[in-house]
Scaffold this motif. Structure first.
Motif, mmCIF file in Angstrom:
data_model
loop_
_atom_site.group_PDB
_atom_site.id
_atom_site.type_symbol
_atom_site.label_atom_id
_atom_site.label_comp_id
_atom_site.label_asym_id
_atom_site.label_seq_id
_atom_site.Cartn_x
_atom_site.Cartn_y
_atom_site.Cartn_z
ATOM 1 N N UNK A 203 0.795 -1.255 0.032
ATOM 2 C CA UNK A 203 -0.114 -0.050 -0.177
ATOM 3 C C UNK A 203 0.824 1.290 -0.111
ATOM 4 N N UNK A 204 0.352 2.493 -0.167
ATOM 5 C CA UNK A 204 0.727 3.531 -0.244
ATOM 6 C C UNK A 204 1.343 4.103 1.360
ATOM 7 N N UNK A 205 2.778 4.180 1.291
ATOM 8 C CA UNK A 205 3.250 4.664 2.706
ATOM 9 C C UNK A 205 4.165 3.359 3.106
ATOM 10 N N UNK A 206 4.110 2.407 2.313
ATOM 11 C CA UNK A 206 4.993 1.207 2.475
ATOM 12 C C UNK A 206 6.212 1.205 1.336
ATOM 13 N N UNK A 348 8.543 11.171 6.242
ATOM 14 C CA UNK A 348 7.526 11.148 7.263
ATOM 15 C C UNK A 348 6.296 10.690 6.467
ATOM 16 N N UNK A 349 6.311 10.547 5.217
ATOM 17 C CA UNK A 349 5.024 9.999 4.385
ATOM 18 C C UNK A 349 4.996 8.226 4.470
ATOM 19 N N UNK A 350 6.378 7.748 4.779
ATOM 20 C CA UNK A 350 6.317 6.427 4.802
ATOM 21 C C UNK A 350 6.151 5.939 6.156
ATOM 22 N N UNK A 351 5.068 5.150 6.048
ATOM 23 C CA UNK A 351 4.614 4.577 7.362
ATOM 24 C C UNK A 351 5.279 3.080 7.919
ATOM 25 N N UNK A 352 5.547 2.503 6.794
ATOM 26 C CA UNK A 352 6.308 0.931 6.988
ATOM 27 C C UNK A 352 7.329 0.758 6.068
ATOM 28 N N UNK A 353 8.470 0.387 6.713
ATOM 29 C CA UNK A 353 9.559 -0.228 5.866
ATOM 30 C C UNK A 353 9.775 -1.656 5.964
ATOM 31 N N UNK A 354 9.772 -2.272 4.824
ATOM 32 C CA UNK A 354 9.989 -3.741 4.786
ATOM 33 C C UNK A 354 11.412 -3.971 4.211
ATOM 34 N N UNK A 355 11.978 -4.837 5.150
ATOM 35 C CA UNK A 355 13.493 -5.167 4.318
ATOM 36 C C UNK A 355 13.473 -5.758 3.074
ATOM 37 N N UNK A 356 12.751 -6.716 3.060
ATOM 38 C CA UNK A 356 12.867 -7.642 1.818
ATOM 39 C C UNK A 356 11.404 -8.255 1.417
#
Length: 423
Positions: A203-206, A348-356
């Motif tokens: 989703x947007x933000x990820x 600030x607009x990124x809600x979740x960071x996924x490594x891989x």
């Protein structure tokens, strides 16, 4: 920061004019106009950006010419179009900004040969930027091209020290353009490479910092040739190409799976025969094989060719195969994944960071990634999430335009950081 309204306007312009693989005439011309307006130190257009001998899945000349004329009628600059004639689309832009490494960004630019939705709740239809070509940007490549241009602007305005190369690659959807761009010579000095995709069910933000598990793929075009005969009077005089292709289809799906990992096979298109009272002398088939590694794809490819040859022989026919498109597997390098994660985490607009995450499909950016990695460089395939109401390649696919500035900021930041830190 690049103007969000400008990004939206650019993306909508691209969305109105989608063009399938090797027919991206209007798209390339518009990209070239934007690059010239932004200002670059070197610009390679069409055949200058490609190893033209390595193009795959190029459509017939008549079809290329039809799309060329359509681009001209749509207002594309004729002086640019002339450089693209014959389906030599795409571009490479170079910006030199002091001493430092060479960092590349690859974005793809082609659309898909499908109609776009006219539903009232489909945003492009509702807001007046639905496709005008009969094709569709159903996988976000309009957004990819837009983000690529935005990154170029952002990096030019930053403290980036080094050389930036932007690769606007044609023909990804047929896995037909990556090899031609990878073998163009333009990647020979690239130290670090990023590739981009929007969405992929995120989703947007990820932001996914590194995509892996690309399925290596090969498209195989097959022609079976037999002998015609009257099906009622003299059936024994025929050699039935329909029987050959039917036998091939059944046995392709019977290829044993491999214990080392995932493998795939699919027959996507068949054409055969003339009439019910004619033993058909010709049949064509388009199929593909995939593997989670290039070695497993090669295993499926060897078995598929064995099936095809023996299916033809069993029914007294000949078979001829050719490669429609092809791409290897690849893996994102940890050093670049870490940098993307740090940059995304500070947005600030990124809600979740996924490594891989695993792609689960195929992509010919892997040719470019391997070209850099095999020379000792690093590469990463980055996913910028976007809400999309329809799945990829569907008539209702769309991107959330709020993801465009996120993509620009994260990738421009990663490019600036990798040049400064030189992992």
């Amino acid at each position: 920061m690049v103007d969000r309204d400008r990004l939206v306007a650019l993306r909508r312009a691209f969305h109105r004019q989608p063009e399938p693989a090797w027919r991206e005439f209007w798209t390339t011309a518009r990209i070239v106009e934007e690059l010239e307006a932004i200002g670059v130190d070197e610009l390679y257009v069409g055949p200058e950006a490609l190893n033209t001998d390595e193009r795959m899945a190029v459509p017939p000349e008549a079809e290329l010419e039809s799309w060329y004329e359509r681009a001209l009628d749509a207002g594309a600059d004729e002086s640019i179009l002339e450089r693209l004639r014959g389906g030599h689309t795409g571009a490479v832009a170079v910006v030199e900004q002091g001493a430092g490494p060479t960092v590349g960004l690859r974005v793809d630019i082609d659309g898909l040969p499908r109609e776009e939705s006219t539903a009232e709740d489909h945003v492009p239809a509702a807001e007046g930027f639905r496709s005008e070509t009969g094709a569709m940007h159903a996988c976000g490549h309009d957004g990819h091209a837009t983000i690529g241009l935005g990154v170029l602007e952002a990096v030019k305005e930053s403290d980036f020290a080094g050389t930036l190369k932007l690769f606007f690659q044609p023909a990804e959807e047929l896995v037909g353009g990556g090899k031609a761009m990878a073998k163009s010579g333009h990647l020979d000095d690239v130290d670090y490479l990023f590739a981009l995709h929007l969405g992929l069910d995120h989703p947007t933000g990820e932001v996914v910092c590194g995509i892996d598990e690309f399925l290596a793929v090969k498209h195989i075009d097959v022609r079976f040739t037999g002998e015609p005969a009257h099906a009622g009077a003299k059936p024994e005089e025929g050699e039935n190409a329909v029987q050959a292709v039917a036998t091939a289809v059944q046995n392709l799906y019977a290829i044993p799976r491999h214990s080392d990992g995932a493998t795939r096979v699919n027959v996507g298109h068949l054409e055969a025969g003339n009439a019910t009272n004619i033993v058909a002398e010709e049949a064509t088939m388009e199929c593909e094989v995939r593997g989670v590694t290039t070695k497993l794809k090669d295993y499926m490819d060897e078995r598929a060719h064995r099936v095809i040859e023996n299916a033809a022989a069993m029914h007294g026919c000949e078979s001829e195969t050719s490669v429609g498109g092809e791409a290897p597997s690849a893996r994102s390098d940890e050093e670049l994944v870490d940098i993307v994660g740090r940059i995304a985490g500070g947005n600030a607009d990124v809600e979740r960071v996924v490594d891989r995450d695993a792609l689960g499909g195929s992509e010919d950016a892997t040719f470019l990634m391997q070209a850099v990695q095999q020379r000792g460089g690093l590469a990463a395939y980055v996913c910028v999430g976007t809400d999309h109401p329809g799945g990829h390649h569907t008539a209702t696919f769309d991107v959330d335009e709020a993801s465009l500035p996120i993509g620009v900021d994260v990738l421009a930041g990663a490019i600036e950081t990798v040049a400064a830190e030189r992992p």
